[in-house]
Write a protein that holds these residues in place. Structure first.
Motif, PDB file in Angstrom:
ATOM      1  N   GLN A  59       0.829  -1.207   0.000  1.00 49.25           N
ATOM      2  CA  GLN A  59       0.000   0.000   0.000  1.00 49.25           C
ATOM      3  C   GLN A  59       0.857   1.248   0.000  1.00 49.25           C
ATOM      4  OE1 GLN A  59      -3.202   0.122   2.889  1.00 49.25           O
ATOM      5  NE2 GLN A  59      -2.810   2.268   3.258  1.00 49.25           N
ATOM      6  N   GLN A  60       0.341   2.258  -0.664  1.00 48.61           N
ATOM      7  CA  GLN A  60       1.001   3.563  -0.689  1.00 48.61           C
ATOM      8  C   GLN A  60      -0.068   4.650  -0.658  1.00 48.61           C
ATOM      9  OE1 GLN A  60       4.422   4.319  -3.281  1.00 48.61           O
ATOM     10  NE2 GLN A  60       3.148   5.823  -4.293  1.00 48.61           N
ATOM     11  N   ARG A  61       0.093   5.585   0.248  1.00 49.38           N
ATOM     12  CA  ARG A  61      -0.799   6.751   0.294  1.00 49.38           C
ATOM     13  C   ARG A  61      -0.072   7.927  -0.349  1.00 49.38           C
ATOM     14  NH1 ARG A  61      -5.294   6.033   3.208  1.00 49.38           N
ATOM     15  NH2 ARG A  61      -5.328   4.313   4.665  1.00 49.38           N
ATOM     16  N   HIS A  62      -0.829   8.750  -1.060  1.00 45.80           N
ATOM     17  CA  HIS A  62      -0.254   9.928  -1.705  1.00 45.80           C
ATOM     18  C   HIS A  62      -1.305  11.028  -1.710  1.00 45.80           C
ATOM     19  CE1 HIS A  62      -2.468   8.431  -5.229  1.00 45.80           C
ATOM     20  NE2 HIS A  62      -1.893   7.266  -4.980  1.00 45.80           N
ATOM     21  N   GLY A  65      -4.655  10.162  -3.313  1.00 44.74           N
ATOM     22  CA  GLY A  65      -5.440   9.025  -2.847  1.00 44.74           C
ATOM     23  C   GLY A  65      -4.591   7.929  -2.246  1.00 44.74           C
ATOM     24  N   ARG A  66      -4.877   6.683  -2.658  1.00 45.11           N
ATOM     25  CA  ARG A  66      -4.216   5.528  -2.085  1.00 45.11           C
ATOM     26  C   ARG A  66      -4.153   4.417  -3.131  1.00 45.11           C
ATOM     27  NH1 ARG A  66      -7.922   2.101   1.402  1.00 45.11           N
ATOM     28  NH2 ARG A  66      -8.503   1.610  -0.708  1.00 45.11           N
ATOM     29  N   ASP A  67      -3.041   3.711  -3.150  1.00 46.16           N
ATOM     30  CA  ASP A  67      -2.873   2.550  -4.013  1.00 46.16           C
ATOM     31  C   ASP A  67      -2.695   1.341  -3.104  1.00 46.16           C
ATOM     32  OD1 ASP A  67      -2.816   4.413  -6.093  1.00 46.16           O
ATOM     33  OD2 ASP A  67      -0.639   4.540  -6.040  1.00 46.16           O
ATOM     34  N   ARG A 168     -12.311   1.240  -1.185  1.00 42.09           N
ATOM     35  CA  ARG A 168     -12.918   2.516  -0.801  1.00 42.09           C
ATOM     36  C   ARG A 168     -14.388   2.358  -0.396  1.00 42.09           C
ATOM     37  NH1 ARG A 168     -12.225   7.663  -4.662  1.00 42.09           N
ATOM     38  NH2 ARG A 168     -12.621   6.096  -6.239  1.00 42.09           N
TER      39      ARG A 168
END
Length: 177
Positions: A59-62, A65-67, A168
């Motif tokens: 997971q990666q937040r930016h 949003g979020r991946d 989501r």
């Protein structure tokens, strides 16, 4: 940390000496990159990706949003995955399917009628999708979203957090078989 740095410096110096100007033609004495990589794996400096299971949560937040990508074990040794990449309020990608290992690659086969397949790079700590994906994968995305170049750093190496991952809308991203 100092020992590792010293070891890497000595290893680099040895490589530079072995590839001197008289060996630039690619003679038999020139060590191959795979030989160097093999030595680094055997000494423990570099992790052996072939022995690191891709099961877990990435997971990666930016700022947009979020991946998130989860990989879970299935029946008969298969792997299943689910992913969601959110690029804003109306731009996202979402899909699920089967995964299989191919060396340092993960082949992600999305379910559905379009047969989207993405070959991702896997280094044990991160899964990186290529900069160009098949046009068949466009149906996985809403708006101007795209899976091209999306990367997912590992945050958990167990199946539990992967099974618990929610998209989501609050739905399970990686449901058990």
């Amino acid at each position: 940390m100092r020992r590792t740095s010293l070891f890497l410096l000595l290893l680099l110096a040895a490589c530079q000496q072995a590839a001197g100007p008289d060996q630039a033609g690619g003679g038999a004495d020139t060590p191959s990159a795979s030989g160097l990589e093999r030595a680094a794996i055997e000494s423990g400096v570099v992790a052996d990706v072939g022995k690191i299971s891709p099961v877990g949560l990435f997971q990666q937040r930016h700022e947009a949003g979020r991946d998130m990508l989860c990989i879970v074990p299935g029946r008969n040794g298969t792997l299943h995955f689910g992913l969601e990449a959110i690029f804003g309020a109306e731009q996202s990608c979402h899909g699920q399917g089967a995964a299989r290992r191919a060396g340092d690659k993960l082949v992600l086969s999305f379910g559905g009628r379009d047969q989207c397949i993405i070959v991702a790079q896997y280094d044990g700590d991160q899964i990186a999708l290529p900069g160009v994906v098949d046009m068949k994968c466009a149906d996985l995305c809403d708006g101007r979203g795209s899976l091209e170049g999306v990367s997912f750093p590992r945050i958990a190496g167990q199946a539990g957090p992967a099974f618990a991952a929610r998209d989501r809308a609050g739905e399970s991203l990686c449901a058990p078989d």
